[in-house]
Design an enzyme around this catalytic site. Sequence first.
Site, PDB file in Angstrom:
ATOM      1  N   HIS A  84     -61.436  29.746  27.576  1.00 26.11           N
ATOM      2  CA  HIS A  84     -61.957  30.838  28.415  1.00 26.11           C
ATOM      3  C   HIS A  84     -61.401  32.195  27.991  1.00 26.11           C
ATOM      4  O   HIS A  84     -61.956  33.230  28.358  1.00 26.11           O
ATOM      5  CB  HIS A  84     -61.778  30.543  29.915  1.00 26.11           C
ATOM      6  N   ASP A 220     -59.386  23.170  27.507  1.00 22.41           N
ATOM      7  CA  ASP A 220     -59.475  24.637  27.521  1.00 22.41           C
ATOM      8  C   ASP A 220     -58.670  25.273  26.373  1.00 22.41           C
ATOM      9  O   ASP A 220     -57.637  25.889  26.593  1.00 22.41           O
ATOM     10  CB  ASP A 220     -58.989  25.151  28.881  1.00 22.41           C
ATOM     11  N   SER A 644     -52.857  32.501  31.061  1.00 25.26           N
ATOM     12  CA  SER A 644     -53.786  31.594  30.403  1.00 25.26           C
ATOM     13  C   SER A 644     -53.570  31.625  28.907  1.00 25.26           C
ATOM     14  O   SER A 644     -53.473  32.693  28.314  1.00 25.26           O
ATOM     15  CB  SER A 644     -55.221  31.979  30.713  1.00 25.26           C
TER      16      SER A 644
HETATM   17  N1  ARG Z   1     -59.144  29.907  37.049  1.00 25.45           N
HETATM   18  C1  ARG Z   1     -58.753  30.202  35.711  1.00 25.45           C
HETATM   19  C2  ARG Z   1     -58.335  31.674  35.591  1.00 25.45           C
HETATM   20  O1  ARG Z   1     -58.181  32.346  36.533  1.00 25.45           O
HETATM   21  C3  ARG Z   1     -59.778  29.826  34.722  1.00 25.45           C
HETATM   22  C4  ARG Z   1     -61.046  30.632  34.741  1.00 25.45           C
HETATM   23  C5  ARG Z   1     -62.057  30.261  33.710  1.00 25.45           C
HETATM   24  N2  ARG Z   1     -62.722  29.002  33.992  1.00 25.45           N
HETATM   25  C6  ARG Z   1     -63.850  28.896  34.727  1.00 25.45           C
HETATM   26  N3  ARG Z   1     -64.338  27.710  34.950  1.00 25.45           N
HETATM   27  N4  ARG Z   1     -64.462  29.938  35.245  1.00 25.45           N
HETATM   28  O2  ARG Z   1     -58.540  32.409  34.702  1.00 25.45           O
HETATM   29  N1  ASP Z   2     -56.626  31.060  34.761  1.00 26.40           N
HETATM   30  C1  ASP Z   2     -55.677  32.131  34.774  1.00 26.40           C
HETATM   31  C2  ASP Z   2     -55.769  33.019  33.525  1.00 26.40           C
HETATM   32  O1  ASP Z   2     -56.807  33.156  32.940  1.00 26.40           O
HETATM   33  C3  ASP Z   2     -54.308  31.627  34.976  1.00 26.40           C
HETATM   34  C4  ASP Z   2     -53.954  31.558  36.426  1.00 26.40           C
HETATM   35  O2  ASP Z   2     -54.418  32.428  37.192  1.00 26.40           O
HETATM   36  O3  ASP Z   2     -53.195  30.676  36.775  1.00 26.40           O
HETATM   37  O4  ASP Z   2     -54.847  33.693  33.159  1.00 26.40           O
END
Ligand code: ARG
Ligand code: ASP
Length: 709
Positions: A84, A220, A644
């Site tokens: 991502h 990921d 991330s």
């Molecule tokens: N929750 C994670 C973050 O805040 C991953 C986001 C990307 N993944 C997704 N399925 N949208 O960045």
């Molecule tokens: N998914 C988040 C990021 O892209 C990480 C988190 O918020 O724990 O940095």
Amino acid sequence: MKKVILTLTTILCLSAIVRADEGMWIPALLQRNEAEMQAMGMKITADDIYSINHSSMKDAVVLFGGGCTGEIVSEQGLLLTNHHCGFDWIQKHSTVEHDYLTDGFWAMTMEEELSCPGLTAVMLKNMVDVTEKILFNITDETTDEERARLVKENINKLVTAEQDRSEYMVSVESFYQGNQYFLMYNEVFDDVRMVGAPPSNIGKFGGDTDNWVWPRHTGDFSIFRIYKDNKPYKPDYHFTISLKGVEKGDFTFVFGYPARTNEYLPSVAVNQEANVVYPVVVDLRTQILDIYNKYQEKDAKVRIQYASKHAGLGNGWKKWMGVIEGIRNFKGIEKKQAFEESFYEWCQKERRRMIYSRVLREFDAVYAEYEKYRMATTYLTEAGLSIELIDFASNFTKLADMTKDTPQEEIDELINNLRQATAVFFKDYYQPIDEEVAVTMLTAYRAAQPEDFRPEILNEIDKNFKGNVKSYVDYLFGKSILTSEEKVVAMLDNFKPSKAKKLAKDPAVVAFNSMMDFYIEKVLPKSKEYNNRINNMRRVYMEGQMKMIPEVYPERNLYPDANFTLRVTYGKVGGFKPKDAVTYRHFTTLDGIMQKENPDIYDYVVTDRLRELYEAKEFGRYADKDGSMHVAFIAGNHTTGGNSGSPILNAEGKLLGLNFDRTWEGTMSDLVYDPSICKNISVDIRYVLFLIDKYAGCTRLIDEMTIDE
Ligand code: ARG
Ligand code: ASP
């Protein structure tokens, strides 16, 4: 009441002793944590992690693309980060013929690695405490305004002087709300190339459905390479990869670039966030996402067009729901209040601490006054500007202001930019969605914001459309030329300054301007004023906490909020109990992917190749000793957005995986950390290597890594 509070204080105090998982530590000061880290199982030293005298792990960790973290895993600058995090680049390089998002991308030779102009990797070279230099001419008598001016001046002076002397990018960063300052030297790499990415149904497996959720099965990761002078970069350090996996209770640490946390806010502010602002944002986004879903399900083209918009809105939407629940279930506000009670008591003991207790008391009043402006901004961005047409109109206000005196080159350049913006906009625009969003959002906006404190356009719906939002929206979309790519292009082709007036009257431009005028005249000045006041108060309150906590809770180590600078956080591998009768194990496996598999649900499609490898159990040396393929695991590391892609490392500093998310129940960790529930999610490095090696056959990458079997 008093008794209850005292008991809570004692609990807080006790939990401080065992709460090793909390904290995002400054790597240059890691000596302070070394004993605790070693007591928890670490076998290396703080100096191995961060040193400016010899190569150390910090030389292998970078800020990737300005918002994520990446780590170097070979002598030739090979870089791992999340899928991502690389997503935009994978998308940019994709065409109909080469759809890397769907099919994945693997550069089988170095020549095939794709350059990504604009993508940077930033590496910390050195950081030096310069607090005394920045605050030297500031005294207790300095007013807030004067202080702000002096700090700015001192920073500029220092940065200018240092920049002249240094080959690196120099900046000064504020820690502890302006109570500490560090001078940072960073090396910026601007040639970062794309090397590999799995197909999205691996790299994004579970999609938005599983986002923020444990158990998780997302592969990921994506792969890049840093180049310097057109050659693969030779780093001072690269991580060794461990194939040993993790056991419950193992020591781990995460090294990366957390973006923002607010752990020292007063309870009144946490309450405003979690119980006033987030519920509104969640409610508005729920309505928008429902509309997106309805149309996305009906039409494959629309599903793709709105996929990224959906993910963008959905990520925060889901997180904030978790924050609201977490703060409630884990008594975030009550814990803060109990702390404030003991802070207050501490203040009473000495006269000169009155400044702190006064500021603590004043927070209530200031936040109460600020709420009105905070909500006005929230409705503007979340309701008003989520109408794509109105947001798109923002691009045209400048053109609408052109006069016959504007130089032609300026007009030409603007028109050129607008042509591009127009193409980008219409590629992913579906008007029926936007009209429905407009009706829903304007209705909510009008219902929530008072007549005398909202954009004029909302009141004109009463005057000109008898209060009927639907009629206004019909007029807006019917009359605006900005709903039609053809008309916009024709307008740009034939633009003359004499036509600017007409453009200024376009209903979408009018709507945007009305919202902006209101914001700039009525909301922004006051918001700035309150923000300045609040920031000053938070600085003073932080200063108080920095004195009080070591005295009252000597076992509690203070750490500064995340601020996009490099940090180390550590904790142990382990599952948790999210609610009554439910227990989560700490790892997931490929079996779980097969259990979730559903060819009809986009988020759960499994490719034939992965199924074949699974059925043949072709895991090679990447299998766990239990024989299965481990996919992801959780541990108690205190992480946030920006972490991330961060390396998660074992007791010897070897790479176990890539951090990519947190568990939903613990997303409140940005405001209040609770070790029983706040866990970070990482993809197991063995799954990553299995995919590179067995799935993609890109063995040249495996060959350049240092692997500890
Ligand atoms: N929750 C994670 C973050 O805040 C991953 C986001 C990307 N993944 C997704 N399925 N949208 O960045
Ligand atoms: N998914 C988040 C990021 O892209 C990480 C988190 O918020 O724990 O940095």
